[in-house]
Design a protein around this motif. Sequence first.
Motif, PDB file in Angstrom:
ATOM      1  N   ARG A   1       0.832  -1.213   0.000  1.00  0.00           N
ATOM      2  CA  ARG A   1       0.000   0.000   0.000  1.00  0.00           C
ATOM      3  C   ARG A   1       0.859   1.252   0.000  1.00  0.00           C
ATOM      4  NH1 ARG A   1      -5.483  -0.572   3.422  1.00  0.00           N
ATOM      5  NH2 ARG A   1      -4.839  -2.426   4.526  1.00  0.00           N
ATOM      6  N   ASP A   2       0.291   2.316  -0.507  1.00  0.00           N
ATOM      7  CA  ASP A   2       1.025   3.584  -0.514  1.00  0.00           C
ATOM      8  C   ASP A   2       1.111   4.153   0.894  1.00  0.00           C
ATOM      9  OD1 ASP A   2       1.638   3.752  -3.080  1.00  0.00           O
ATOM     10  OD2 ASP A   2      -0.003   5.106  -3.659  1.00  0.00           O
TER      11      ASP A   2
ATOM     12  N   LEU B   1      -3.499   0.390   8.251  1.00  0.00           N
ATOM     13  CA  LEU B   1      -2.473  -0.470   7.653  1.00  0.00           C
ATOM     14  C   LEU B   1      -2.525  -1.796   8.414  1.00  0.00           C
ATOM     15  CD1 LEU B   1      -0.264   0.427   5.548  1.00  0.00           C
ATOM     16  CD2 LEU B   1       1.269   0.727   7.489  1.00  0.00           C
TER      17      LEU B   1
ATOM     18  N   ARG C   1      -3.683  -5.197   7.273  1.00  0.00           N
ATOM     19  CA  ARG C   1      -4.027  -6.475   6.606  1.00  0.00           C
ATOM     20  C   ARG C   1      -3.033  -7.572   6.988  1.00  0.00           C
ATOM     21  NH1 ARG C   1      -4.219  -4.661   0.421  1.00  0.00           N
ATOM     22  NH2 ARG C   1      -2.109  -4.166   1.070  1.00  0.00           N
TER      23      ARG C   1
ATOM     24  N   GLU D   1       0.657  -6.280   7.881  1.00  0.00           N
ATOM     25  CA  GLU D   1       0.951  -4.842   7.880  1.00  0.00           C
ATOM     26  C   GLU D   1       1.072  -4.403   9.341  1.00  0.00           C
ATOM     27  OE1 GLU D   1      -1.055  -3.434   3.678  1.00  0.00           O
ATOM     28  OE2 GLU D   1      -2.284  -3.291   5.486  1.00  0.00           O
TER      29      GLU D   1
ATOM     30  N   THR E   1       6.322  -0.777   7.876  1.00  0.00           N
ATOM     31  CA  THR E   1       5.088  -0.946   7.103  1.00  0.00           C
ATOM     32  C   THR E   1       4.593  -2.388   7.160  1.00  0.00           C
ATOM     33  OG1 THR E   1       6.524  -1.084   5.200  1.00  0.00           O
ATOM     34  CG2 THR E   1       5.370   0.996   5.514  1.00  0.00           C
TER      35      THR E   1
END
Length: 425
Positions: A2-3, A38, A40, A54, A145
């Motif tokens: 993801r960004d 964030l 998942r 994440e 992240t």
Amino acid sequence: MRDVNIPKQGSLICRGQGRSYGDAAISSQGQVMLSERLNRFLAFDDSTGILTAEAGATLAEILETFVPRGWFPAVTPGTQYVSIGGAIAADVHGKNHHHAGTLGVHVTELELMLADGHRQRCSPEKNESLFWATLGGMGLTGIITEASFRLIPIETAAIMAEHNPASDLEVTFKWLEDTDYDDQYTVAWIDCASARRHFGRSIVMKGHHARRDELPDDWKDPFFVPPLCSKSIPFNFPSFVLNRFTMAVFNERYYRHQGRKKGSFITDYASFFYPLDALAHWNRLYGRRGFLQYQVAIPDPYAHEGIRRLLEHLINSRQGAFLAVLKRFGSANAGLLSFPVAGYTLALDLPMTGKKVLNLLQQLDELVIKYGGRVYLAKDACLSPESLRAMYPRLEEWQRIKQVVDPERRFQSDLSRRLQLAGTL
Ligand SMILES: Cc1cc2nc3c(=O)[nH]c(=O)nc-3n(C[C@H](O)[C@H](O)[C@H](O)COP(=O)(O)OP(=O)(O)OC[C@H]3O[C@@H](n4cnc5c(N)ncnc54)[C@H](O)[C@@H]3O)c2cc1C
């Protein structure tokens, strides 16, 4: 993937679930990035127990998903409301540190978003200096992240527990060090309202993940996931409720009540690991002024003497602690700012009484330094830069890595500024 965008200007700190007690996840002079979305799960290998998630995923989410499948975090702190990123950044420990070490030693790989916006993977084998600077690095090397870490297999979700009253501090130490008495998870609750012949008396609490054959016949679901908290403290208690007298009464009652549970008993994992999670906003019990958590580690061979002196000083100060927990720590890991060292750790909850308690903590810091110990940064609110330097001998090594990965000091928090963690230049 993801960004995650790093703002072009200004300083930034990442926040997980905000469960660190002090100023580690806040920034009055910069931006705070929330990581809740964030969250998942990305992969799970049931031949190794390695979960990749994440970093905003919480322990509560992991427990809910993986306990029914027979897996449990290798290390868990005393609340399930922490994010994986926050737990790695503080390199958290649990009641099994003397056997399992910190969460960090079960991490096989991390992905970090660095200050220049690049993603960098690191592990104990790859970019290892960045890895060991990030465990316990309090979010100051970059934004975690993703993380891969080991879960352990369990036969049931229940805990076979046992509580035993220890009559004084020497007996408490003896039991915590007795390998015949020890269990997978062992910790002592200390009654620090008692002095003289009861000084340091405690309830030593131990347990392990129950085997199938240890469950009583009427235990319905071996993988029962207790529901998340339903009760809440609705308002701040008036400050006068917590005083030396009520704390002494609480400590006496708790000692008698917990000590009454004779023999071993089966309990659900949440009651064993997360008693405070059962009561939302439990901090309101301390009233508007709140409280300070103070957790120290004192290394062997000075640990007994150091812990004794700290407790004596606390009792003589006549400022009671509501909760005091003593635990044996196993070996330190290679984390440059990781808190645990082989010896003992003592955690205290002290009502916020302004200057009085702040002076006390300064005196306790001096004792901790004298015995070669350190204060846990995830719980700190009061340490000075000088004390930090005296407590963490690998700070300069950490600062050199920080200088390489974040030369402009984009990652900053109130904690890092207060303690001049990145140095004064
Ligand atoms: C009731 C209770 C019991 C506790 N028991 C224990 C215990 O037994 N053992 C123990 O070790 N600790 C314990 N703690 C402390 C807690 O485990 C740590 O403070 C943990 O860091 C909190 O996680 P969090 O997600 O809330 O992080 P936050 O408090 O939000 O942040 C903590 C630090 O992690 C950094 N951070 C957060 N997310 C990221 C990310 N994605 N990338 C990089 N950095 C990040 C933040 O910048 C900050 O420096 C307890 C806390 C409570 C409230």
